[in-house]
Design a protein around this motif. Structure first.
Motif: not given
Ligand code: GTP
Ligand code: MG
Length: 574
Positions: A1-9, A323-326, A409-412
């Motif tokens: 989805m368009a919202a930012s989702f940085s590499v998360c490890r 969907a879109n439920n990161r 995720i989505e600003g959070n």
């Protein structure tokens, strides 16, 4: 989805001597999340089998299970089959890695091949049924039926069917009554209720079968399980929460060169939510019309988190596809992480969830009840309050995070430490019995009217709004995960905590009576607080547990009977 989702490890070592986990992890397991499948594959490949096993990350494990599921088929079997003949027949298509049989209104087999080519070969030789008076949707899924000619039926005993349903409360009570201590009871409870290896494989297989349907529209999509199927707190019979993950599509479209480039023309929606709703509505329709074994499909698209709900008959699972439920996936990761830090976390969560369900504090029907997710967060909060604390605060997990752990995720800000070896746990040796007793006393006396539960700070905070129960959402910090809970349900919970705390204190007295449930088992008896519960319309015939115990104590005519009069008086911490 368009919202930012940085590499998360996320990487960690489990710090406790964990029981064999429902996710098939070994003690000292390391868990790491990465954002790309290729990174995971490379990571796995470069290790020796042993080293790879020891350093397996949560995401690697998930990825492996997903890959196994893609090499698997689900076969409805006749009541009597010759297992060897069945396996010989299938082996013509390639090596079988593993298989098992289970019962769900008929016998089924899950068969995992060692390569995907076997699936293609098997499908090649499989027929579309000729149906009379009806027409078949010619969708070639991996849900098959075995046709076994009557002449070839044998007297072979039916292969052992693996149990997929949870034991009844009566069976649990029976099992626990054979234990000598409350700690043993709680260990036994987790072992009895937790998801089995086979059940987890089946969950991933159902997601994979669903992916085949969604893949017709979005070939790069993945359907991933989240919630209690993967957070290590799932019990047999729990629903399968799924996320339709379209990140693969967005990832491939981010390749920007300096020269000419092409862009897909896309249909635009009014908002991200509107796009999610329209995608889910189409997938829901396909599942309904083309999905073999999928029944009772409901599009619940106006919910805060739009979803498609259906029953998958061959597995017996209730499924919720979102969907879109990161953020929810991240919450599952967080709960999993807490579950790994100390084995007592899982035991306490399983016992609290089981106790709450037995008293209809929680329900599978949506409503004003406390949810399992909220209950789990309440356990985490309680364990952060121990002296010394058993679990670190979420802020601490964020402080310990490295640069590569950054996750928004989505600003959070959903950043948490990946290397759990950085977490120093304090020496707390409380027994499970003590923890359960104190959990009940803690919430039996919690100032819910003015305080909120906040695992980020690990401290009570003043309530920002007047809802009955306020539990701050761990990642979307302006939200309350228990907004749905009304005052009546909260009062029932508090009353039940007090009554159960008192019952647990009667352990020694109850143990003297051979036919009386004691310890955790006594907590599963109907309670005086049951009246306003989910089953309120069904009158309970049994006396409340406290009355029955009181009668028992009276009949025993022992000194301990005095404690009856003191009911609740021990719980005056606040
Ligand atoms: P079961 O009752 O065994 O299904 O437990 P569960 O943990 O799977 O709960 P549920 O199916 O209700 O929800 C699935 C997941 O969604 C949870 O584990 C959470 O990660 C997430 N979730 C549920 N409720 C909320 C909520 O109110 N807020 C947020 N942010 N996430 C939620
Ligand atoms: Mg669930």
């Amino acid at each position: 989805m368009a919202a930012s989702f940085s590499v998360c490890r996320l990487r960690f070592r489990a710090l406790g001597g964990i029981d064999k986990l429902c996710l098939g992890l070994e003690p000292q397991t390391q868990v790491r999340f990465t954002s790309t499948t290729s990174a995971i594959k490379a990571q796995t490949k470069n290790k020796t089998a042993k080293a790879a096993k020891e350093s397996k990350t949560f995401q690697v494990i998930q990825e492996e299970r997903r890959e196994e599921a893609e090499r698997s088929v689900l076969i409805s079997c006749p009541p009597k089959i010759n297992e060897n003949k069945f396996l010989d027949y299938l082996s013509k298509h390639g090596t079988i890695n593993k298989h098992f049989f289970y019962n769900s209104y008929g016998a089924y087999a899950v068969v995992e091949f060692s390569s995907r080519e076997s699936i293609a070969s098997l499908k090649e030789s499989t027929n579309i049924p000729a149906v009379e008076h009806e027409a078949a949707v010619p969708f070639k899924s991996r849900l098959l039926s075995l046709k076994w000619p009557g002449s070839q039926s044998s007297n072979h005993p039916m292969p052992k069917l693996k149990e997929q349903s949870p034991p009844s409360i009566n069976e649990i009570t029976q099992l626990l009554s054979e234990k000598d201590t409350i700690d043993e009871q709680l260990h036994c409870l987790t072992e009895t209720l937790q998801l089995t290896e086979e059940n987890i494989s089946l969950r991933f297989l159902v997601c994979s079968l669903l992916r085949d349907i969604a893949g017709a529209y979005f070939p790069e999509c993945v359907i991933r399980p989240f919630g209690s199927s993967v957070n290590s707190f799932g019990k047999l019979g729990c629903d399968v929460d799924m996320i339709l993950d379209l990140d693969g599509i967005y990832a491939t479209s981010q390749k920007k060169g300096s020269g000419l480039s092409l862009e897909y023309q896309v249909k635009r929606g009014a908002s991200e939510r509107a796009v999610t709703q329209s995608i889910l509505s189409v997938i829901g329709k396909c599942v309904d019309q083309f999905g073999p074994g999928c029944v009772g499909v409901q599009n619940i698209l106006q919910a805060r988190c739009p979803l498609v709900r259906f029953a998958h008959q061959p597995s017996g699972f209730q499924c919720d596809l979102t969907a879109n439920n990161r953020v929810a996936m991240k919450s599952s990761e967080l709960l999993f992480l807490y579950g790994q830090l100390d084995p007592r976390v899982r035991h306490l969560v399983f016992s609290v969830r089981c106790w709450a369900r037995a008293h209809s504090i929680t329900s599978s029907i949506p409503g004003a009840w406390i949810t399992n997710f909220s209950l789990t967060v309440m356990v985490v909060f309680f364990l952060q309050q121990r002296n010394p604390p058993i679990l670190p605060t979420l802020d601490r997990l964020k402080e310990l995070a490295g640069p590569s752990d950054k996750c928004v995720i989505e600003g959070n800000d959903c950043t948490i430490v990946s290397d759990l070896s950085k977490i120093t746990l304090q020496q707390n040796t409380d027994t499970l019995e003590k923890l359960l007793q104190e959990f009940l006393e803690f919430y039996g006396n919690f100032p819910f009217n003015k305080a909120s539960i906040n695992i980020r700070k690990g401290k009570e905070q003043s309530k920002p709004e007047t809802t009955a129960l306020y539990i701050q959402n761990p990642f979307e910090t302006t939200l309350n995960i228990s907004k749905n809970v009304n005052a009546t349900q909260l009062e029932r919970f508090v009353a039940l905590c007090r009554e159960s705390a008192w019952l647990l204190q009667q352990k020694e007295i109850l143990k003297q009576s051979s036919d009386s449930p004691w310890g955790f088992t006594a907590l599963l008896l109907p309670s005086v607080t049951s009246g306003a519960g989910v089953k309120s319309r069904r009158k309970r015939k049994l006396e409340p547990a406290s009355s029955r115990i009181k009668n028992l104590l009276d009949s025993l005519k022992i000194k301990g009977g005095e404690t009856v009069a003191k009911k609740g008086s021990a719980n005056t911490r606040r």
